[in-house]
Write a protein that holds these residues in place. Structure first.
Motif, PDB file in Angstrom:
ATOM      1  N   HIS A  38     -30.549 -45.334 -14.276  1.00 14.82           N
ATOM      2  CA  HIS A  38     -30.625 -46.500 -13.983  1.00 14.82           C
ATOM      3  C   HIS A  38     -31.890 -46.732 -13.822  1.00 14.82           C
ATOM      4  N   ARG A  94     -18.242 -38.787 -21.428  1.00 16.31           N
ATOM      5  CA  ARG A  94     -18.084 -39.617 -20.574  1.00 16.31           C
ATOM      6  C   ARG A  94     -17.902 -41.548 -20.888  1.00 16.31           C
ATOM      7  N   ASP A  95     -19.313 -41.657 -20.482  1.00 15.49           N
ATOM      8  CA  ASP A  95     -19.242 -43.172 -21.116  1.00 15.49           C
ATOM      9  C   ASP A  95     -18.294 -44.482 -22.440  1.00 15.49           C
ATOM     10  N   ALA A 105     -17.591 -47.948 -21.031  1.00 11.22           N
ATOM     11  CA  ALA A 105     -18.660 -47.973 -20.405  1.00 11.22           C
ATOM     12  C   ALA A 105     -20.143 -47.846 -22.045  1.00 11.22           C
ATOM     13  N   GLU A 137     -25.111 -45.645 -21.317  1.00 14.27           N
ATOM     14  CA  GLU A 137     -26.001 -45.690 -20.570  1.00 14.27           C
ATOM     15  C   GLU A 137     -27.401 -44.806 -21.016  1.00 14.27           C
ATOM     16  N   ALA A 169     -21.664 -37.340 -10.318  1.00 14.64           N
ATOM     17  CA  ALA A 169     -21.579 -38.667 -10.956  1.00 14.64           C
ATOM     18  C   ALA A 169     -21.331 -39.485 -11.617  1.00 14.64           C
ATOM     19  N   LYS A 194     -18.482 -42.425 -11.009  1.00 15.06           N
ATOM     20  CA  LYS A 194     -18.370 -43.192 -12.092  1.00 15.06           C
ATOM     21  C   LYS A 194     -17.261 -43.026 -12.630  1.00 15.06           C
ATOM     22  N   ASP A 219     -14.837 -45.949 -10.552  1.00 19.83           N
ATOM     23  CA  ASP A 219     -15.303 -46.933 -10.328  1.00 19.83           C
ATOM     24  C   ASP A 219     -14.566 -47.646 -12.027  1.00 19.83           C
ATOM     25  N   PHE A 220     -14.746 -47.228 -13.027  1.00 20.34           N
ATOM     26  CA  PHE A 220     -13.628 -47.211 -14.551  1.00 20.34           C
ATOM     27  C   PHE A 220     -12.378 -47.487 -14.448  1.00 20.34           C
TER      28      PHE A 220
END
Lengths: 216, 216, 216
Positions: free
Chosen positions: B2, B59-60, B65, B69, B115, B119, B122-123
């Motif tokens: 981040h 993951r993303d 997402a 990242e 982590a 996440k 959150d999604f």
């Protein structure tokens, strides 16, 4: 798997039940290969999960329907893991259950494919490409299953399997083009795929193996 | 990785530092396998990158997402490539550094998993499935590493690794359900995963290998 | 492939034509490997499709541009399947056509990479990472092609291929940073990649194979 339908919709319940059976049977095929490869408990359950659910996850990633359905509820995972545990506990039976397993596998293939093609149409995939998305749902799990144990995917070598899925997907699209509602279209596609797959199995149909050109 | 946190937040800095070390160590494991397989310079660096970062990219993608990242900043790639270069330059050492490498690998596994699970919550991933997403972050890179050199993934065969990740993911979800804020939840999950993994390593714990049923 | 450009834009038509040739040639390389592995008709066509189009599908998944371009029109699939059919029908020729095939493969690599890097910039990928996305478009199909038949991907072992793609991607980003419009930037990147790839081919350039450190 979607939210549960109202009790007065028997067709939806039937589809839901067959979908669950399809997941269970696909999970068995993953777990059985894992047992043959002597993987540990985690490996067996992961192979069950992946074989049963990777096709649907891939579909949702391709369509941008994220997070995938399999991750927003626990039902699919529970069915797949049950299939893995069942294979460990009752593996000796499964050899003798060859015929029902192949039947339910064909039912699962038909349903996964038809539902995948219908969802692809909803998300803006071109009608000529929607059957390919449906096919991915049907065969994606089996391909990853084989790649994980470094085996050339069966579906690239064996009897008419992916082609039955493609045909079912085209039936769904054809019904859609003719203006039929989603549910009968999906049933027609699933039935066509199932019929072709069973005919291929029991008549021993195989696809043409093109010759290897000299010098290639 | 981040945006950098403010200087007065030592816990965030600690997490960031450990995350970077995890990426570096995962990259070493990819590069080391590539050197053993005699890949060229590009192959070694690609294997370092993929092993360290594919889990987070996956993951993303699963969470929607996108772009991931790893692609919206250069930090993760720089750390992973440094790990690859370090392995080429100092590979002779790494055999002797076996114990610290395993320790940092376990730390990376714990942090990536915790982590990832946070996440996923959150999604909108279902709480029972979020640990699976966390696990994917922890083990996805190693699985692709092994598949690229056509080796059955170690994680399907070896000691308790993925299971430690799953347990850490469930700890994150449990803390979240109890109403704890995100950071202590993640630390708890990472510590549980790390502890289980180290116990498994030093006590030689392995998972049960189910027997191959006769006739399967 | 995008909607067709107006007839008075010859550069766009040229790019479109070369893009189509690139897909066709990539499809040949997938189908040729499938014929050597004695896959059936479906397997040969699937390998043609995957080799030609998986890189672009992966790009669109990474960028969140879903459903991928390849699924929202039928043109790309039609070209890839034509390449597969051509390989089956005219495989004997292809050995003798070695040089033009390598030339068009290099053109395809350059165009796929340059267009991929430009699209990545559009979707918010960091400029230092956009060349990696471009490279994925160029080499992703070949990697999956090799993994499907459980072969360590050629691109991890062979001549300068991925590195030419990376260099082309960086050229696109450099032109973009200098404020050039998208089309000349893409052409510059594609030409640099093509030049490097052809030089590597005809001069026999290879990348350094780092030694395997003792004890690793």
């Amino acid at each position: 798997m979607h939210a549960l339908p109202p009790l007065d919709q028997p067709v939806q319940w039937l589809i839901l039940a067959l979908d669950g059976i399809g997941i269970f049977v696909f999970a068995i095929s993953g777990a059985a290969l894992a047992l043959r490869e002597r993987l540990d408990l985690f490996g067996v359950l992961l192979m069950a999960f992946v074989t049963a659910l990777f096709g649907g996850i891939l579909r949702d990633i391709l369509l941008g329907a994220t997070p995938p359905e399999t991750l927003t509820s626990w039902h699919n995972a529970a069915i797949a893991l049950s299939g893995g545990v069942f294979t460990i506990a009752a593996g000796g039976w499964i050899g003798r259950l060859d015929k029902p397993v192949r039947l339910f596998d064909a039912i699962g293939l038909g349903l996964f494919t038809a539902a995948g093609a219908a969802k692809a149409l909803d998300f803006g995939v071109h009608p000529l490409m929607a059957p390919a998305v449906g096919m991915v749902v049907g065969i994606g799990g089996g391909i990853l299953r084989d790649m994980l144990v470094t085996r050339t995917p069966l579906v690239l070598q064996a009897e008419i399997y992916a082609v039955a899925a493609l045909a079912g997907g085209f039936a769904v699209v054809g019904c859609d083009v003719l203006g039929l509602p989603a549910q009968p279209s999906m049933l027609a596609g699933a039935l066509l795929c199932l019929t072709l797959r069973l005919l291929a199995l029991y008549r021993g149909w195989t696809l043409w193996h093109p010759p290897r050109p000299p010098g290639l």
